[in-house]
Scaffold this motif. Structure first.
Motif, PDB file in Angstrom:
ATOM      1  N   ALA A   1     105.402  28.237  73.971  1.00  0.00           N
ATOM      2  CA  ALA A   1     104.079  27.641  74.135  1.00  0.00           C
ATOM      3  C   ALA A   1     103.084  28.229  73.139  1.00  0.00           C
ATOM      4  N   ASN A   2     103.170  29.530  72.924  1.00  0.00           N
ATOM      5  CA  ASN A   2     102.272  30.181  71.971  1.00  0.00           C
ATOM      6  C   ASN A   2     102.509  29.661  70.557  1.00  0.00           C
ATOM      7  N   GLU A   3     103.771  29.498  70.164  1.00  0.00           N
ATOM      8  CA  GLU A   3     104.065  28.978  68.821  1.00  0.00           C
ATOM      9  C   GLU A   3     103.433  27.613  68.612  1.00  0.00           C
TER      10      GLU A   3
ATOM     11  N   VAL B   1      99.008  28.350  76.832  1.00  0.00           N
ATOM     12  CA  VAL B   1     100.091  29.251  77.246  1.00  0.00           C
ATOM     13  C   VAL B   1     100.059  29.474  78.755  1.00  0.00           C
ATOM     14  N   ARG B   2      98.875  29.686  79.295  1.00  0.00           N
ATOM     15  CA  ARG B   2      98.747  29.917  80.745  1.00  0.00           C
ATOM     16  C   ARG B   2      99.233  28.703  81.538  1.00  0.00           C
ATOM     17  N   THR B   3      98.835  27.512  81.124  1.00  0.00           N
ATOM     18  CA  THR B   3      99.204  26.295  81.836  1.00  0.00           C
ATOM     19  C   THR B   3     100.702  26.042  81.786  1.00  0.00           C
ATOM     20  N   VAL B   4     101.304  26.244  80.612  1.00  0.00           N
ATOM     21  CA  VAL B   4     102.751  26.041  80.486  1.00  0.00           C
ATOM     22  C   VAL B   4     103.506  27.026  81.366  1.00  0.00           C
TER      23      VAL B   4
ATOM     24  N   CYS C   1     106.120  20.724  76.679  1.00  0.00           N
ATOM     25  CA  CYS C   1     105.018  20.847  77.628  1.00  0.00           C
ATOM     26  C   CYS C   1     103.729  21.223  76.914  1.00  0.00           C
ATOM     27  N   ALA C   2     103.813  22.191  76.004  1.00  0.00           N
ATOM     28  CA  ALA C   2     102.619  22.619  75.244  1.00  0.00           C
ATOM     29  C   ALA C   2     102.093  21.482  74.387  1.00  0.00           C
ATOM     30  N   ALA C   3     102.986  20.748  73.745  1.00  0.00           N
ATOM     31  CA  ALA C   3     102.570  19.631  72.893  1.00  0.00           C
ATOM     32  C   ALA C   3     101.844  18.561  73.700  1.00  0.00           C
TER      33      ALA C   3
END
Length: 381
Positions: free
Chosen positions: A326-328, A348-351, A376-378
């Protein structure tokens, strides 16, 4: 003569590793190199060091490189080519300095071959630490840290017993925003983040330093490298980047490794361990001008990256892999100016909150978790 594979040979760590090899032609040779798209730079390295094998993970770049070097070097392409390179190279050690989770499978492949690992890719142990360390022990492979912080801890420990250690103290420069008021964080720009006060690094790593996610990742990496519980690993802000990290022992004594900011030092020490050699052009600390060394406590409100990393590490399983993936995605979105600086923390927190953790850490589980976290992050961008 130690024969070394350089993965990520055109990046900041890779080019400094080339400098180390060039300074000690009697000690080292380059068995193979790999990069993503910078084929012209790889071509120069092949010609200068007579390197027999190379890989470009970008297939078009691989084709251009092969046309440039001809029969002087065999060029592989793609992620599969990276694994073939490791299998076929005549080598003793591999430097893994690829950026991100892409370094996991090549590291495992090198371990299976019995190659010692000079590890500069922190995401490998963040996302797959349990699996990597288990495989390294099974194949009797040494993992030698190249990150300046873990290299410092490695030197301070010096083979001492685990029960003598009270804490590992990982130092951080604090990045460019440590003194900035929290009220200004939502307006931080990419350009401001890329102006690191002490280190010259690639874009992704420099943004990680600005968010302090790099320290969170280093905490998780230290947990696996040194088999240390998370409550015995602390982060300390040391803005001058003179103390690279410390070890506090149960009698209250602290050993610290000091040096000027120069990544060639930990790179070369990993290559020569347990011996030390001079580093051409390296400057020692000038005690006549160094007037003070400052220490600060990290601000978790400004940098929620640290508590998020500790949480992921303590949960374990696939959660650290998800934090990393997620961070990447969020960092590269910020570099493209698609999201704000503080949105990186939110994503990041949400993922992490959405992730159903798998505690059976296999390569397939890591692949699934990494892919899921990125998707998910995307979707949150």
């Amino acid at each position: 003569m130690k024969k070394i594979i350089l993965l990520g040979s055109t990046g900041s760590i890779g080019t400094q590793a080339v400098d180390v090899v060039q300074a000690h032609p009697d000690l080292f040779s380059i068995a193979a190199v790999a990069a993503h798209t910078s084929w012209q730079q790889v071509a120069q390295q092949i010609k200068a060091f007579h390197i027999p094998l190379a890989c470009m993970t970008d297939k078009k770049a691989a084709q251009k490189l092969q046309e440039e070097v001809g029969s002087k070097c065999i060029v592989f392409s793609g992620d599969d080519g990276l694994l073939r390179l490791i299998d076929e190279a005549d080598a003793d050690m591999i430097l893994t300095s690829l950026v991100g989770a892409v370094g996991i499978e090549p590291t495992l492949q090198a371990i299976a071959r019995g190659l010692d690992i000079a590890l500069a890719n922190k995401e490998t142990l963040v996302a797959a630490g349990e699996l990597v360390m288990k495989e390294a022990a099974r194949h009797h492979v040494r993992i030698l840290p190249v990150d300046s912080e873990h290299g410092a801890i490695f030197q301070c420990l010096g083979g001492r017993k685990k029960e003598e250690i009270d804490k590992l103290l990982i130092t951080a420069s604090g990045g460019p925003h440590f003194q900035r008021p929290l009220s200004e964080f939502s307006h931080i720009t990419v350009e401001q983040c890329l102006k690191h006060p002490t280190w010259d690094m690639g874009g992704k790593i420099t943004i990680d330093s600005a968010t302090m996610f790099n320290k969170g990742l280093e905490v998780i990496e230290a947990h696996w490298l040194f088999d240390m519980p998370f409550d015995q690993i602390d982060v300390v802000i040391q803005p001058q980047s003179i103390i690279h990290s410390m070890v506090q022992f149960i009698d209250g004594s602290i050993l610290a490794q000091l040096g000027m900011p120069d990544m060639r030092l930990p790179i070369q020490y990993a290559f020569t361990y347990p011996d030390r050699k001079s580093v051409r052009g390296a400057k020692p600390i000038d005690w006549k001008t160094l007037r003070h060394i400052d220490f600060y406590e990290p601000d978790d409100e400004k940098f929620p990256s640290l508590p998020l990393a500790y949480e992921a590490g303590k949960i374990g399983g696939t959660m650290p892999c998800v934090l990393n993936g997620a961070n990447e995605v969020a960092v590269y979105a910020f570099l493209r100016k698609e999201i704000s600086f503080t949105r990186i923390f939110d994503i990041v927190r949400t993922v992490m909150e959405k992730h159903a953790v798998c505690h059976e850490v296999t390569l397939e589980a890591i692949r699934r978790a990494d892919a899921w976290s990125r998707q998910c992050a995307a979707s949150l961008l």
